[in-house]
Write a protein that holds these residues in place. Structure first.
Motif, PDB file in Angstrom:
ATOM      1  N   THR A  61     -16.717  36.787 -35.665  1.00  0.00           N
ATOM      2  CA  THR A  61     -15.956  37.199 -34.474  1.00  0.00           C
ATOM      3  C   THR A  61     -16.250  36.390 -33.206  1.00  0.00           C
ATOM      4  O   THR A  61     -15.592  36.609 -32.198  1.00  0.00           O
ATOM      5  N   ALA A  62     -17.221  35.462 -33.269  1.00  0.00           N
ATOM      6  CA  ALA A  62     -17.639  34.807 -32.017  1.00  0.00           C
ATOM      7  C   ALA A  62     -17.230  33.338 -31.943  1.00  0.00           C
ATOM      8  O   ALA A  62     -17.004  32.686 -32.958  1.00  0.00           O
ATOM      9  N   ILE A  63     -17.169  32.836 -30.713  1.00  0.00           N
ATOM     10  CA  ILE A  63     -17.066  31.395 -30.463  1.00  0.00           C
ATOM     11  C   ILE A  63     -18.454  30.973 -29.992  1.00  0.00           C
ATOM     12  O   ILE A  63     -18.956  31.526 -29.022  1.00  0.00           O
ATOM     13  N   SER A  64     -19.118  30.043 -30.696  1.00  0.00           N
ATOM     14  CA  SER A  64     -20.465  29.686 -30.255  1.00  0.00           C
ATOM     15  C   SER A  64     -20.704  28.187 -30.270  1.00  0.00           C
ATOM     16  O   SER A  64     -20.177  27.458 -31.116  1.00  0.00           O
ATOM     17  N   LYS A  65     -21.491  27.757 -29.291  1.00  0.00           N
ATOM     18  CA  LYS A  65     -21.864  26.343 -29.209  1.00  0.00           C
ATOM     19  C   LYS A  65     -22.977  26.123 -30.218  1.00  0.00           C
ATOM     20  O   LYS A  65     -23.933  26.886 -30.268  1.00  0.00           O
ATOM     21  N   ALA A  67     -25.427  22.916 -32.464  1.00  0.00           N
ATOM     22  CA  ALA A  67     -25.986  21.587 -32.193  1.00  0.00           C
ATOM     23  C   ALA A  67     -24.921  20.491 -32.275  1.00  0.00           C
ATOM     24  O   ALA A  67     -24.845  19.622 -31.410  1.00  0.00           O
ATOM     25  N   ASP A  68     -24.072  20.532 -33.296  1.00  0.00           N
ATOM     26  CA  ASP A  68     -23.128  19.437 -33.478  1.00  0.00           C
ATOM     27  C   ASP A  68     -21.681  19.846 -33.240  1.00  0.00           C
ATOM     28  O   ASP A  68     -20.780  19.379 -33.920  1.00  0.00           O
ATOM     29  N   GLY A  69     -21.463  20.742 -32.286  1.00  0.00           N
ATOM     30  CA  GLY A  69     -20.084  21.096 -31.944  1.00  0.00           C
ATOM     31  C   GLY A  69     -19.922  22.558 -31.596  1.00  0.00           C
ATOM     32  O   GLY A  69     -20.794  23.159 -30.956  1.00  0.00           O
ATOM     33  N   PHE A  70     -18.801  23.139 -32.022  1.00  0.00           N
ATOM     34  CA  PHE A  70     -18.538  24.554 -31.780  1.00  0.00           C
ATOM     35  C   PHE A  70     -18.186  25.241 -33.093  1.00  0.00           C
ATOM     36  O   PHE A  70     -17.532  24.651 -33.957  1.00  0.00           O
ATOM     37  N   ARG A  71     -18.657  26.490 -33.216  1.00  0.00           N
ATOM     38  CA  ARG A  71     -18.261  27.290 -34.377  1.00  0.00           C
ATOM     39  C   ARG A  71     -17.358  28.415 -33.884  1.00  0.00           C
ATOM     40  O   ARG A  71     -17.654  29.074 -32.883  1.00  0.00           O
ATOM     41  N   ILE A  72     -16.248  28.615 -34.596  1.00  0.00           N
ATOM     42  CA  ILE A  72     -15.316  29.691 -34.253  1.00  0.00           C
ATOM     43  C   ILE A  72     -15.185  30.596 -35.470  1.00  0.00           C
ATOM     44  O   ILE A  72     -14.832  30.137 -36.561  1.00  0.00           O
ATOM     45  N   GLY A  73     -15.488  31.882 -35.290  1.00  0.00           N
ATOM     46  CA  GLY A  73     -15.338  32.840 -36.382  1.00  0.00           C
ATOM     47  C   GLY A  73     -13.883  32.985 -36.772  1.00  0.00           C
ATOM     48  O   GLY A  73     -12.990  32.859 -35.926  1.00  0.00           O
ATOM     49  N   SER A  82      -7.326  30.805 -26.273  1.00  0.00           N
ATOM     50  CA  SER A  82      -6.594  30.277 -25.119  1.00  0.00           C
ATOM     51  C   SER A  82      -7.368  30.495 -23.820  1.00  0.00           C
ATOM     52  O   SER A  82      -7.162  29.776 -22.853  1.00  0.00           O
ATOM     53  N   LEU A  83      -8.249  31.487 -23.785  1.00  0.00           N
ATOM     54  CA  LEU A  83      -9.001  31.784 -22.563  1.00  0.00           C
ATOM     55  C   LEU A  83     -10.383  31.119 -22.512  1.00  0.00           C
ATOM     56  O   LEU A  83     -11.069  31.205 -21.505  1.00  0.00           O
ATOM     57  N   SER A  84     -10.793  30.453 -23.611  1.00  0.00           N
ATOM     58  CA  SER A  84     -12.151  29.914 -23.664  1.00  0.00           C
ATOM     59  C   SER A  84     -12.285  28.631 -22.821  1.00  0.00           C
ATOM     60  O   SER A  84     -11.644  27.616 -23.109  1.00  0.00           O
ATOM     61  N   LYS A  85     -13.118  28.685 -21.796  1.00  0.00           N
ATOM     62  CA  LYS A  85     -13.298  27.515 -20.924  1.00  0.00           C
ATOM     63  C   LYS A  85     -13.990  26.378 -21.673  1.00  0.00           C
ATOM     64  O   LYS A  85     -13.657  25.213 -21.482  1.00  0.00           O
ATOM     65  N   ASP A  86     -14.960  26.738 -22.531  1.00  0.00           N
ATOM     66  CA  ASP A  86     -15.661  25.718 -23.324  1.00  0.00           C
ATOM     67  C   ASP A  86     -14.692  24.953 -24.211  1.00  0.00           C
ATOM     68  O   ASP A  86     -14.740  23.722 -24.296  1.00  0.00           O
ATOM     69  N   LEU A  87     -13.836  25.694 -24.893  1.00  0.00           N
ATOM     70  CA  LEU A  87     -12.888  25.031 -25.792  1.00  0.00           C
ATOM     71  C   LEU A  87     -11.875  24.223 -24.979  1.00  0.00           C
ATOM     72  O   LEU A  87     -11.510  23.115 -25.346  1.00  0.00           O
ATOM     73  N   GLN A  88     -11.454  24.778 -23.836  1.00  0.00           N
ATOM     74  CA  GLN A  88     -10.480  24.086 -22.986  1.00  0.00           C
ATOM     75  C   GLN A  88     -11.019  22.726 -22.538  1.00  0.00           C
ATOM     76  O   GLN A  88     -10.317  21.722 -22.570  1.00  0.00           O
ATOM     77  N   SER A  89     -12.300  22.680 -22.139  1.00  0.00           N
ATOM     78  CA  SER A  89     -12.790  21.412 -21.601  1.00  0.00           C
ATOM     79  C   SER A  89     -13.129  20.403 -22.695  1.00  0.00           C
ATOM     80  O   SER A  89     -13.121  19.207 -22.450  1.00  0.00           O
ATOM     81  N   LEU A  94      -6.639  22.417 -29.008  1.00  0.00           N
ATOM     82  CA  LEU A  94      -6.695  23.742 -29.656  1.00  0.00           C
ATOM     83  C   LEU A  94      -6.281  24.866 -28.700  1.00  0.00           C
ATOM     84  O   LEU A  94      -5.512  25.754 -29.075  1.00  0.00           O
ATOM     85  N   THR A  95      -6.757  24.818 -27.450  1.00  0.00           N
ATOM     86  CA  THR A  95      -6.383  25.894 -26.525  1.00  0.00           C
ATOM     87  C   THR A  95      -4.884  25.835 -26.211  1.00  0.00           C
ATOM     88  O   THR A  95      -4.235  26.864 -26.083  1.00  0.00           O
TER      89      THR A  95
END
Ligand SMILES: Cc1cc2nc3c(=O)[nH]c(=O)nc-3n(C[C@H](O)[C@H](O)[C@H](O)COP(=O)(O)OP(=O)(O)OC[C@H]3O[C@@H](n4cnc5c(N)ncnc54)[C@H](O)[C@@H]3O)c2cc1C
Ligand code: FES
Ligand code: FES
Lengths: 289, 159
Positions: A61-65, A67-73, A82-89, A94-95
Motif C-alpha cells: 500500500t505504500a510509496i517508498s524511497k 536505495a536504488d529508486g522507488f517502490r510502489i505497492g 498523482s499527488l506524490s511530490k517525490d514521484l512528480q519530481s 508516471l504522475t
C-alpha cells in the motif's frame, strides 16, 4: 453477477487464500474498475474474488524511497500517485499518466497493480512504467518473490506472465542519475479531453548530462499494438545525441523509428491511418517545444 | 454458494450494521437496502458519474464499488448534505440553483457530490480554482442538458 468474496487483511492470509483456491476459479479484485465491468458481461460462474482492498501491509500500500529508486505497492491508487511530490519530481511521466487516467472518481480507487495486471494496450500508468523500465515484484503462494522487468510482463492482449498462484506485490522504478536533467512526460490523445481511452499515447523519460547529451531514453507507446511497446530502436537512436539541438532530419528519422512499433487498428475510435499520423506528430513534438 | 458478509459503516452520519451479499454493489446498497434514491443509476460503467457518493470524503462511482469495502468507512449521499433549521440547503446545491445549472436534474446529485469533494480539497489546499481546474474536477460527471457553462459558473461562485 454473483460471486463469493474473501478479504485477507495481511500478506500471510493472502498467500493462504491463494493456496486454498488453486483448484477453483478465482480472481483478484483491487479497485474493481476493470474487474466489475468484465464480470457484469460474463455469465455467473462459481467464482471467488480475493479482495485485495482490505490488505494493510505497507509493501502493498505504500510509496517508498529505496536505495536504488522507488517502490510502489500494487494497491497504490492513481490518485495517490498523482499527488506524490517525490514521484512528480523524479518520474513525471508516471504522475502525468495517473492524472490523465479516467476521472477523479475512477482515480480515487483505480490501482497501479490493476492497471498493469489488466494488461490493456491502453493502460496509462502501465505505459509510463514501460518507459521507466520498471520491475514487477511478484509473490507466489509459497512466499517466493520473483522480479520481472515490466517489458517482459505482457505476453499478448490482456495476458501476462502471472501464474495462477502469483500476485503482483509491488513495482520498483530505478533511480535517475542525480546529475542529469530529466525530460519526462505522458502524452495522451483521445477523441475528447476527459475520460478518454486513448487513441494513441506516448510515454517518455529521457535523461541528459550537463552538456544536454542524452544518456538514457525510455519511450513507450500505448494503444498502437496488442500490448504496450517499448520503442527500443528509437530509444537507442537518441543515445549520445544532444536533446536541445536535434535537427529536423534526425527528428524525422526518430519518428519513423517510433512508427515501426505501431501496428494500429481501425476501430470505432479512430482509423489506422489517423492513429499513425497522430503518433508520428506526437513523437516529433517531444523535441519541438 | 456466496456467503453473506456483515459490515459496519456510517451512512449520512448514522452508524449502521448490515449483512449483505458479497457481490452487492454500493449503489444497490444505497438505493435498494437503504432506500436512498437520490443516488442515480446512469451508465453503471463508471462513465457518467450520476451515481457519485463520498466515501471517507472522496468522490467515487458507487456503481463500480463493492459494498463490503465500505466496512469501517463513512459514506455520504446527497441526502446526507445538511439542511439548517431555517431550511437552508448546502451551498453547493444553492449555487447550482442560483446559476440555473439544473435542468432535468438527473446528473445533479452526482455533480453535487463531486463538487463537494473538490471544494473541500481546494479549501484545504487554500487555492481558488481556475475554470479549467473546475472542468477537470467534473470530468467524470456527464450532463446532457446544461452544456456545463452554468455548472462551472456555479462552482466559481463558491470561492
Ligand atoms: C470509466 C472508466 C474509464 C477508464 N479510463 C481509463 C484510462 O483513461 N486509462 C487507463 O489506463 N485505464 C482506464 N480505465 C481502466 C481502469 O480504471 C484501470 O485499468 C485501473 O487502473 C484498474 O485498476 P483497478 O484497481 O480498478 O483494477 P481491478 O479492476 O481491481 O483489477 C484489474 C485486473 O487486474 C487483476 N489484479 C488487480 N490487482 C492485482 C494484483 N495485485 N495482482 C494480480 N492481479 C491483479 C484483477 O484480477 C483484474 O483482472 C477506465 C475504467 C473505467 C471504468
Ligand atoms: S452510473 Fe455510475 S458512473 Fe454512470
Ligand atoms: S441537468 Fe439534465 S443531465 Fe444534467
Amino acid at each position: 453477477m454473483k460471486f463469493n468474496v474473501v478479504s485477507p487483511e495481511n500478506t500471510k492470509e493472502l498467500l493462504e487464500l491463494i493456496s486454498v483456491n488453486q483448484d477453483r476459479y478465482f480472481r483478484f479484485g483491487a479497485g474493481y474498475t476493470d474487474l466489475l465491468i468484465e464480470l457484469k458481461k460474463q455469465p455467473d460462474e462459481d467464482l471467488t474474488v480475493i479482495n485485495l482492498a482490505q490488505l494493510t501491509d505497507d509493501i502493498f500500500t505504500a510509496i517508498s524511497k529505496i536505495a536504488d529508486g522507488f517502490r510502489i505497492g500494487s494497491l497504490v491508487t492513481a490518485k495517490r500517485i498523482s499527488l506524490s511530490k517525490d514521484l512528480q519530481s523524479n518520474y513525471s511521466v508516471l504522475t502525468e499518466a495517473a492524472k490523465k487516467l479516467a476521472s477523479g472518481q475512477v482515480r480515487q480507487v483505480a490501482t497501479i497493480g490493476g492497471n498493469i495486471c489488466t494488461a490493456s494496450p491502453a493502460g496509462d500508468m502501465a505505459c509510463a512504467l514501460v518507459a521507466l523500465q520498471a520491475n514487477c515484484e511478484i509473490l507466489n503462494s509459497n512466499g517466493t518473490l520473483r522480479i520481472i522487468p515490466i517489458t517482459d510482463f505482457f505476453t499478448g492482449v490482456r495476458t501476462t506472465v502471472l501464474q495462477k498462484d502469483e500476485v503482483l506485490r509491488s513495482i520498483v522504478i530505478p533511480s535517475n542519475n542525480r546529475k542529469n536533467k530529466i525530460y519526462s512526460n505522458f502524452i495522451k490523445i483521445g477523441t475528447r479531453r476527459a475520460m478518454e481511452c486513448s487513441i494513441v499515447s506516448l510515454a517518455y523519460h529521457i535523461l541528459t548530462d550537463e552538456k544536454s547529451i542524452i544518456t538514457h531514453a525510455g519511450i513507450a507507446l500505448g494503444s498502437v499494438a496488442p500490448t504496450i511497446m517499448l520503442a527500443k530502436s528509437a530509444c537507442d537512436y537518441l543515445l549520445g545525441k544532444s536533446f536541445s539541438s536535434l535537427n529536423p532530419s534526425e527528428i524525422k528519422e526518430f519518428s519513423q523509428k517510433i512508427l515501426e512499433y505501431a501496428s494500429p487498428i481501425s476501430d470505432i475510435r479512430a482509423s489506422a491511418w489517423y492513429r499513425t499520423e497522430v503518433l508520428g506528430n506526437v513523437a516529433k513534438s517531444i523535441f519541438e517545444n | 454458494m456466496s456467503q453473506s458478509i456483515k459490515i459496519n459503516f456510517t451512512i449520512n452520519g448514522k452508524r449502521t450494521e448490515l449483512t449483505i451479499p458479497p457481490y452487492m454493489l454500493l449503489i444497490d446498497l444505497i438505493r435498494e437496502e437503504l432506500g436512498l434514491k437520490g443516488t442515480k443509476p446512469g451508465c453503471l460503467e463508471g462513465e457518467c458519474g450520476a451515481c457519485t457518493v463520498l466515501v471517507n470524503g472522496e468522490a467515487v462511482n458507487s456503481c463500480l464499488y463493492l459494498a463490503i469495502n465500505v466496512d469501517g468507512k463513512e459514506v455520504i449521499t446527497v441526502e446526507g448534505l445538511p439542511v439548517t433549521p431555517e431550511g437552508e440547503i448546502d451551498p453547493v446545491q444553492e449555487a447550482l440553483i442560483q446559476h440555473g445549472a439544473v435542468q432535468c436534474g438527473f446528473c445533479t446529485p452526482g455533480m453535487v457530490m463531486s463538487i463537494k469533494s473538490f471544494v473541500a480539497q481546494c479549501n484545504k489546499d487554500n487555492i481558488i480554482p481556475s475554470p479549467d481546474e473546475i472542468k477537470k474536477a467534473i470530468e467524470g460527471n456527464l450532463c446532457r442538458c446544461t452544456g456545463y457553462v452554468k455548472i462551472v459558473e456555479a462552482v466559481e461562485s463558491l470561492f
